[in-house]
Design a protein around this motif. Structure first.
Motif, PDB file in Angstrom:
ATOM      1  N   VAL A   1       0.821  -1.218   0.000  1.00  0.00           N
ATOM      2  CA  VAL A   1       0.000   0.000   0.000  1.00  0.00           C
ATOM      3  C   VAL A   1       0.856   1.270   0.000  1.00  0.00           C
ATOM      4  CG1 VAL A   1      -1.681   1.343   1.328  1.00  0.00           C
ATOM      5  CG2 VAL A   1      -1.996  -1.126   1.027  1.00  0.00           C
ATOM      6  N   PRO A   2       1.890   1.392   0.872  1.00  0.00           N
ATOM      7  CA  PRO A   2       2.708   2.620   0.865  1.00  0.00           C
ATOM      8  C   PRO A   2       3.461   2.844  -0.441  1.00  0.00           C
ATOM      9  CG  PRO A   2       3.052   1.374   2.894  1.00  0.00           C
ATOM     10  CD  PRO A   2       2.302   0.471   1.962  1.00  0.00           C
ATOM     11  N   ASP A   3       3.708   1.761  -1.153  1.00  0.00           N
ATOM     12  CA  ASP A   3       4.476   1.880  -2.397  1.00  0.00           C
ATOM     13  C   ASP A   3       3.588   2.139  -3.614  1.00  0.00           C
ATOM     14  OD1 ASP A   3       6.774   1.323  -0.947  1.00  0.00           O
ATOM     15  OD2 ASP A   3       6.613  -0.839  -1.302  1.00  0.00           O
ATOM     16  N   VAL A   4       2.313   1.770  -3.529  1.00  0.00           N
ATOM     17  CA  VAL A   4       1.435   1.855  -4.694  1.00  0.00           C
ATOM     18  C   VAL A   4       0.292   2.846  -4.477  1.00  0.00           C
ATOM     19  CG1 VAL A   4      -0.073   0.571  -6.256  1.00  0.00           C
ATOM     20  CG2 VAL A   4       1.988  -0.528  -5.328  1.00  0.00           C
TER      21      VAL A   4
ATOM     22  N   PRO B   1       1.296   6.798  -3.029  1.00  0.00           N
ATOM     23  CA  PRO B   1       1.779   7.767  -4.031  1.00  0.00           C
ATOM     24  C   PRO B   1       0.703   8.177  -5.035  1.00  0.00           C
ATOM     25  CG  PRO B   1       3.361   5.993  -3.732  1.00  0.00           C
ATOM     26  CD  PRO B   1       2.120   5.569  -3.013  1.00  0.00           C
ATOM     27  N   LEU B   2      -0.172   7.238  -5.406  1.00  0.00           N
ATOM     28  CA  LEU B   2      -1.246   7.591  -6.339  1.00  0.00           C
ATOM     29  C   LEU B   2      -2.221   8.578  -5.701  1.00  0.00           C
ATOM     30  CD1 LEU B   2      -1.955   4.053  -7.857  1.00  0.00           C
ATOM     31  CD2 LEU B   2      -0.856   5.991  -9.010  1.00  0.00           C
ATOM     32  N   ALA B   3      -2.521   8.367  -4.425  1.00  0.00           N
ATOM     33  CA  ALA B   3      -3.403   9.304  -3.718  1.00  0.00           C
ATOM     34  C   ALA B   3      -2.731  10.659  -3.563  1.00  0.00           C
ATOM     35  CB  ALA B   3      -3.780   8.736  -2.355  1.00  0.00           C
ATOM     36  N   ALA B   4      -1.405  10.657  -3.406  1.00  0.00           N
ATOM     37  CA  ALA B   4      -0.683  11.918  -3.258  1.00  0.00           C
ATOM     38  C   ALA B   4      -0.787  12.780  -4.510  1.00  0.00           C
ATOM     39  CB  ALA B   4       0.790  11.642  -2.929  1.00  0.00           C
TER      40      ALA B   4
END
Length: 316
Positions: A188-191, A194-197
């Motif tokens: 989740v932190p890797d995928v 970042p997309l939500a950011a």
């Protein structure tokens, strides 16, 4: 032997969110069908339609934000159809809400001692009282006609093969989410994070481009489009954070301020459009002018509220 802890993958988290929204969509669809067939009151039907719109927007927004985690062709197709459905369902509600807002404002303004006198010296209260009834009747006629057309379009859409295909696709989504086999296995932190950011970056850029609320420049209608875009981006960002299980209460409150901005902006436009009706009486035009100014003030108030919520330390 104890099994090691298993951190949810990007596909796990996104799948849970999409399935929950698909279930909400199907529940709202069932309630909407029951309210329509059973002759339930307008409030129940409106609430069911609101649930449909909300679920459709959340699914569509998530499929856009987290597209790479899903089967992209499927995601693009379903997102397009859900955006169409949400927009179709929103029109009838928008016209009804706009009319209610304008009628309430007219009633409030008719008794206001702060209304400026019209040119020619007639008393403001008398002129507004005379004109407000006619203005209300004109607005009701125009907006009710628009709402009736939107209602017909909604019924036509809900009975179409296009809608049934969308409903079938959402029903499948409620049990199985088509995911990209590689991206979905990521952490989740890797995928997902970042997309939500990315949604936050787009929102921050749009907010930074808005006019300074401390600027004394008078209201300009051409600025409304930029605010509507911020509202859209905020909603997409909120749904992305929702999918990650984060607290979105602050985002929701800021979104409500932008909802009020949109409502007042569209109400001001509706009153200005009505004022351009040929051969209306001067008192009617006066009442519509006062109404338009009132809604412009509501737009400015909503803008200030949003800035206060978004930049609480920058506004005294």
């Amino acid at each position: 032997m104890a099994q090691p802890n298993h951190d949810p993958t990007a596909g796990d988290v996104l799948g849970v969110y999409l399935r929950s929204q698909a279930t909400a969509f199907l529940r709202a669809l069932r309630l909407h069908g029951e309210s329509t067939a059973g002759g339930s009151d307008a409030a129940e039907s409106s609430e069911a339609a609101r649930g449909l719109r909300g679920a459709a927007r959340r699914i569509a927004g998530s499929l856009s934000t987290f597209r790479v985690v899903t089967e992209s062709g499927w995601a693009d197709s379903l997102r397009t159809e859900l955006v169409w459905l949400s927009a179709t369902l929103a029109d009838e509600h928008a016209y009804a809400s706009r009319l209610a807002l304008l009628m309430e404002a007219l009633q409030r303004l008719s008794g206001s001692p702060e209304v400026p006198s019209p040119r020619g010296g007639a008393g403001s209260a008398g002129a507004l009282t005379v004109g407000s009834a006619r203005a209300g009747a004109l607005l009701e006629r125009q907006l009710t006609l628009a709402r009736t057309r939107a209602h017909s379009a909604t019924l036509q859409a809900l009975g179409s093969s296009r809608f049934h295909a969308v409903a079938d696709a959402v029903a499948v989504l409620a049990s199985e989410v088509p995911l990209d086999p590689v991206a979905a296995r990521g952490h989740v932190p890797d995928v997902l994070v970042p997309l939500a950011a990315v949604t936050q970056t787009r929102l921050d850029t749009a907010v930074a481009a808005l006019p300074d609320p401390q600027d004394s420049t008078p209201y300009a209608a051409h600025e409304d489009a930029a605010w509507h875009e911020v509202r859209r981006l905020l909603r997409v960002h909120r749904y992305a954070r929702e999918a990650l299980g984060e607290d979105v209460a602050r985002l929701a409150v800021a979104g409500e301020a932008l909802d009020r901005h949109r409502d007042a902006s569209e109400a001001a436009t509706a009153s200005a459009t009505a004022a351009r009706t040929p051969r209306i009486a001067p008192a009617t035009a006066y009442a519509l002018g006062i109404l338009h100014a009132d809604q412009r003030h509501a737009v400015e108030a909503a803008r200030h509220t949003f800035h206060h919520l978004w930049h609480p330390l920058a506004i005294s």
